[in-house]
Design a protein around this motif. Structure first.
Motif, PDB file in Angstrom:
ATOM      1  N   LEU A 195       0.822  -1.215   0.000  1.00 29.67           N
ATOM      2  CA  LEU A 195       0.000   0.000   0.000  1.00 29.67           C
ATOM      3  C   LEU A 195       0.851   1.258   0.000  1.00 29.67           C
ATOM      4  O   LEU A 195       0.502   2.272  -0.609  1.00 29.67           O
ATOM      5  N   PHE A 196       1.972   1.212   0.730  1.00 25.76           N
ATOM      6  CA  PHE A 196       2.844   2.385   0.782  1.00 25.76           C
ATOM      7  C   PHE A 196       4.198   2.104   0.132  1.00 25.76           C
ATOM      8  O   PHE A 196       5.225   2.653   0.513  1.00 25.76           O
ATOM      9  N   SER A 300       4.382  10.919  -0.531  1.00 24.25           N
ATOM     10  CA  SER A 300       2.998  10.420  -0.577  1.00 24.25           C
ATOM     11  C   SER A 300       2.908   9.029   0.033  1.00 24.25           C
ATOM     12  O   SER A 300       1.911   8.696   0.692  1.00 24.25           O
ATOM     13  N   ASP A 301       3.936   8.192  -0.152  1.00 29.55           N
ATOM     14  CA  ASP A 301       3.961   6.869   0.477  1.00 29.55           C
ATOM     15  C   ASP A 301       3.973   7.013   2.002  1.00 29.55           C
ATOM     16  O   ASP A 301       3.258   6.294   2.706  1.00 29.55           O
ATOM     17  N   LYS A 303       2.862   9.464   3.732  1.00 23.52           N
ATOM     18  CA  LYS A 303       1.561   9.957   4.204  1.00 23.52           C
ATOM     19  C   LYS A 303       0.576   8.809   4.355  1.00 23.52           C
ATOM     20  O   LYS A 303      -0.237   8.791   5.289  1.00 23.52           O
ATOM     21  N   VAL A 304       0.625   7.855   3.434  1.00 24.54           N
ATOM     22  CA  VAL A 304      -0.222   6.664   3.568  1.00 24.54           C
ATOM     23  C   VAL A 304       0.170   5.894   4.832  1.00 24.54           C
ATOM     24  O   VAL A 304      -0.694   5.451   5.608  1.00 24.54           O
ATOM     25  N   ARG A 307      -1.245   7.619   7.826  1.00 26.07           N
ATOM     26  CA  ARG A 307      -2.683   7.395   8.004  1.00 26.07           C
ATOM     27  C   ARG A 307      -2.951   6.030   8.632  1.00 26.07           C
ATOM     28  O   ARG A 307      -3.831   5.887   9.483  1.00 26.07           O
ATOM     29  N   LEU A 308      -2.196   5.024   8.210  1.00 26.61           N
ATOM     30  CA  LEU A 308      -2.348   3.699   8.803  1.00 26.61           C
ATOM     31  C   LEU A 308      -1.962   3.722  10.283  1.00 26.61           C
ATOM     32  O   LEU A 308      -2.609   3.070  11.119  1.00 26.61           O
TER      33      LEU A 308
END
Length: 319
Positions: A195-196, A300-301, A303-304, A307-308
């Protein structure tokens, strides 16, 4: 015994139903506590770990351990320190000529979660500061714990992972180091690192490729699919399915049925591992690749990843 008594009081407060079949005598954790206190030859430090609840059942020589994270249900540095101490104390106190240990069971007290795996908050901080050494040190600690567990701490015992919730990322990888996995039907499994932009670096490649073959292992690692306990059972990763709320009973039943064939099961597992062994150096090489990849993640990775982390914190705070 004051500190031990205080810890055991807390265990009673957080324990399952008093008639929980974990004991098999209708006595709940209290029966295990009595055994734990009775065996003064066991270093009391084992029962005083901050994030691991440890209980010894003498009847079948079982050490029950439940992760009890203080925050996010992940492998944070404090949790890793407890696991390192746990393994050290087990090695020093159990085995031939000492307190008998035939089964080791690991579960979790976190509601709905076995473990979310790696410490994403720490990863983000180390990546943003370009600290490759910090990433590698963390990864090496993880795979050293995993490798020792994979080899049952050189003790003639069987290890059992009990899953009553989500086992993701490094939590799933940790389970793969156990001889047997018992999972309730609501349990879920997955490797979300893709995902990241990363991959699981603490053992999934080495273990899954041996269990399932490289093609199927790659599918699990890069798919970002969440698997059910039944799907993992069909793949042969989960060994026993239990109805929801009956995971402890299933572990106890497995232990009871395994008693007469314990030597055969122990040595069968050893034979299986000897055919295609996993060396610690192999696991460390994968950690090195993981650390190199982590330092290439984009903002951006990260930031993901952040969030997790926040989602994990909300689950941990709600527990």
């Amino acid at each position: 015994m004051d500190r031990l008594s205080s810890k055991l009081d807390r265990l009673e407060d957080s324990a399952p139903d008093p008639n929980d079949p974990v004991v098999g005598f209708g006595g709940g954790d209290e029966h295990l506590i009595a055994h734990s206190q009775h065996h003064f030859s066991i270093d009391r430090q084992l029962f005083e770990l901050a994030e691991l609840d440890v209980l010894y059942q003498a009847d079948n020589a079982v050490l029950w351990t439940f992760m009890r994270p203080s925050g996010r249900p992940s492998f944070t540095p404090p949790m890793l320190r407890d696991f390192e101490e746990w393994q050290r104390l087990i090695g020093e106190n159990f085995g031939p000529g000492q307190v008998p240990l035939r089964y080791l069971v690991l579960g979790s007290r976190a509601p709905g979660v076995f473990c979310f795996g790696g410490d994403l908050e720490l990863f983000e901080r180390l990546i943003r500061s370009g600290d490759r050494d910090g990433l590698v040190r963390y990864g090496y600690r993880c795979v050293q714990i995993l490798h020792r567990n994979m080899n049952t701490l050189d003790l003639p015992m069987l290890t059992i992972g009990l899953v009553q919730g989500a086992a993701l990322g490094g939590g799933f990888e940790a389970l793969l180091s156990f001889d047997y996995i018992v999972a309730e039907r609501d349990a879920t499994f997955g490797l979300p690192e893709i995902l990241f932009g990363l991959f699981p670096g603490m053992g999934a490649h080495a273990i899954l490729s041996r269990k399932l073959g490289s093609a199927m292992a790659d599918r699990l690692i890069v798919s970002n699919h969440t698997y059910t306990a039944e799907e993992m059972y069909e793949l042969g990763i989960v060994h026993y399915l239990a109805e929801n709320g009956e995971g402890l009973a299933a572990c106890h039943d497995f232990i009871k049925k395994s008693e007469r064939r314990h030597p055969g099961l122990v040595n069968a597992r050893r034979a299986m591992k000897s055919i295609n062994p996993i060396n610690l150096s192999e696991l460390k090489r994968i950690v090195d690749l993981w650390a190199d990849a982590a330092l290439q993640l984009s903002d951006s990775d990260l930031k993901v990843m952040n969030r997790l982390t926040r989602a994990q914190e909300r689950i941990g705070n709600a527990a």
